[in-house]
Scaffold this motif. Sequence first.
Motif, PDB file in Angstrom:
ATOM      1  N   VAL A 185      20.308 -19.047   8.394  1.00 16.85           N
ATOM      2  CA  VAL A 185      20.386 -17.680   8.905  1.00 16.85           C
ATOM      3  C   VAL A 185      20.088 -17.588  10.400  1.00 16.85           C
ATOM      4  O   VAL A 185      20.393 -16.581  11.026  1.00 16.85           O
ATOM      5  N   THR A 186      19.487 -18.636  10.968  1.00 15.45           N
ATOM      6  CA  THR A 186      19.122 -18.543  12.387  1.00 15.45           C
ATOM      7  C   THR A 186      20.174 -19.185  13.290  1.00 15.45           C
ATOM      8  O   THR A 186      20.536 -18.628  14.309  1.00 15.45           O
ATOM      9  N   TYR A 187      20.617 -20.379  12.929  1.00 17.66           N
ATOM     10  CA  TYR A 187      21.557 -21.086  13.797  1.00 17.66           C
ATOM     11  C   TYR A 187      22.944 -21.148  13.197  1.00 17.66           C
ATOM     12  O   TYR A 187      23.384 -20.246  12.525  1.00 17.66           O
ATOM     13  N   ASP A 188      23.498 -22.295  13.401  1.00 17.48           N
ATOM     14  CA  ASP A 188      24.832 -22.634  12.955  1.00 17.48           C
ATOM     15  C   ASP A 188      24.918 -22.580  11.425  1.00 17.48           C
ATOM     16  O   ASP A 188      24.221 -23.304  10.724  1.00 17.48           O
ATOM     17  N   ARG A 189      25.763 -21.726  10.918  1.00 18.32           N
ATOM     18  CA  ARG A 189      25.867 -21.566   9.483  1.00 18.32           C
ATOM     19  C   ARG A 189      26.456 -22.787   8.788  1.00 18.32           C
ATOM     20  O   ARG A 189      26.288 -22.970   7.598  1.00 18.32           O
ATOM     21  N   PHE A 211      16.283 -25.270   5.124  1.00 14.94           N
ATOM     22  CA  PHE A 211      17.716 -25.065   4.989  1.00 14.94           C
ATOM     23  C   PHE A 211      18.064 -23.590   5.188  1.00 14.94           C
ATOM     24  O   PHE A 211      18.942 -23.231   5.968  1.00 14.94           O
ATOM     25  N   THR A 213      16.337 -21.105   6.543  1.00 13.96           N
ATOM     26  CA  THR A 213      16.053 -20.556   7.869  1.00 13.96           C
ATOM     27  C   THR A 213      17.069 -21.058   8.895  1.00 13.96           C
ATOM     28  O   THR A 213      17.550 -20.296   9.734  1.00 13.96           O
ATOM     29  N   ALA A 214      17.402 -22.347   8.814  1.00 12.42           N
ATOM     30  CA  ALA A 214      18.418 -22.877   9.728  1.00 12.42           C
ATOM     31  C   ALA A 214      19.743 -22.149   9.498  1.00 12.42           C
ATOM     32  O   ALA A 214      20.446 -21.793  10.442  1.00 12.42           O
ATOM     33  N   LYS A 217      20.216 -12.740   5.818  1.00 14.28           N
ATOM     34  CA  LYS A 217      19.420 -12.622   7.034  1.00 14.28           C
ATOM     35  C   LYS A 217      18.338 -11.552   6.830  1.00 14.28           C
ATOM     36  O   LYS A 217      17.162 -11.793   7.069  1.00 14.28           O
TER      37      LYS A 217
END
Lengths: 198, 198
Positions: free
Chosen positions: B173-177, B168, B170-171, B110
Amino acid sequence: MEKKLNMRQLQHKATLEAIRSAVDKMVDTVGFDAMTIRDICKEVDITVGTFYHYFSSKNELLKDRYIRSNEHFQTFYDENLASMDEIEALRLFFEHYFAYSSTRVYQLYKRFMQVRIDEYEKWAETHPDRIRQIILEIITSGQKKGTIRTDRSAEDMAEFINMLLQGFTTAYVTYDREAPGRTGIIEIITECIDSLRA
Amino acid sequence: MEKKLNMRQLQHKATLEAIRSAVDKMVDTVGFDAMTIRDICKEVDITVGTFYHYFSSKNELLKDRYIRSNEHFQTFYDENLASMDEIEALRLFFEHYFAYSSTRVYQLYKRFMQVRIDEYEKWAETHPDRIRQIILEIITSGQKKGTIRTDRSAEDMAEFINMLLQGFTTAYVTYDREAPGRTGIIEIITECIDSLRA
């Protein structure tokens, strides 16, 4: 759906919009990091106390951008895409997202992405991410109507589209600002979206 | 290609590796933000002065991760992909990138993404981004050999793949791992990669 606002609420909304405009303008001229809350207040002609009535910190301005972007895409969806062929809707949503993101002031967008990575979960708790929901709604609707493939789950396809959007944004703020919007790349992405057609 | 190192260089390399291991370990237990340079030095049993001989700040540790990841993917390419069918190579590169990224310590990743957004241009000046170059090399080679489409430019296809990789990350670290690694999503991405076959 619009409720009639009383005088006080109208004033509140007007001040909020004035702050938003001032921020957008100053980010462009001064830059997000250099811009101080005092500068913003001077520009809007309000006291610092009044500013804190609306936003508790500079980072809250970025959360506000998240909320505004949610509203923006919701309106775009409602007005333009809601009853359209779903694949066409996904294409247009993507195109609009490209245009919207590339015209945001670059430096602000950079800071926005950084803070978003940190605070997204908090923001989304009170303001669910409309972009992700809209994409899922379009795909679910397309599956029901038979325009979108059913051999893949709506959630997987939606997350894939969302990853493409995120990839665009991250490439935009990290590397070459021109690249992600190149016609050739948009054509490839369009092909990928088209491949979801039933 | 390996040069023989003298004693001093060997010691330098050993200390560097010890610092890297300590950082990896402490990020996991203490977290990147909470971890201090003093803590790292205690763990490695070196003075703070020695640490600064290797890294001028904590953020430099993130640049170092960038450099290590460049080296990692270069080695992976050289050892596994260099003489393979290019579409297959792109698929495997993607899969490996997924696996590599999802096992990085989440919090570090992150922070890495945030600092990368700010400092990528500086890093890339002295350490060009190998991941982007490798993808472009695979595609260019595939176009020459006739395994990859030539109706699109190599640069556009490479940037598209790169956007998928960035999306991939960004998704992640931002949302659902969990989401970005779901089998269904990887299958959709694989289909997109396959569509680049000539």
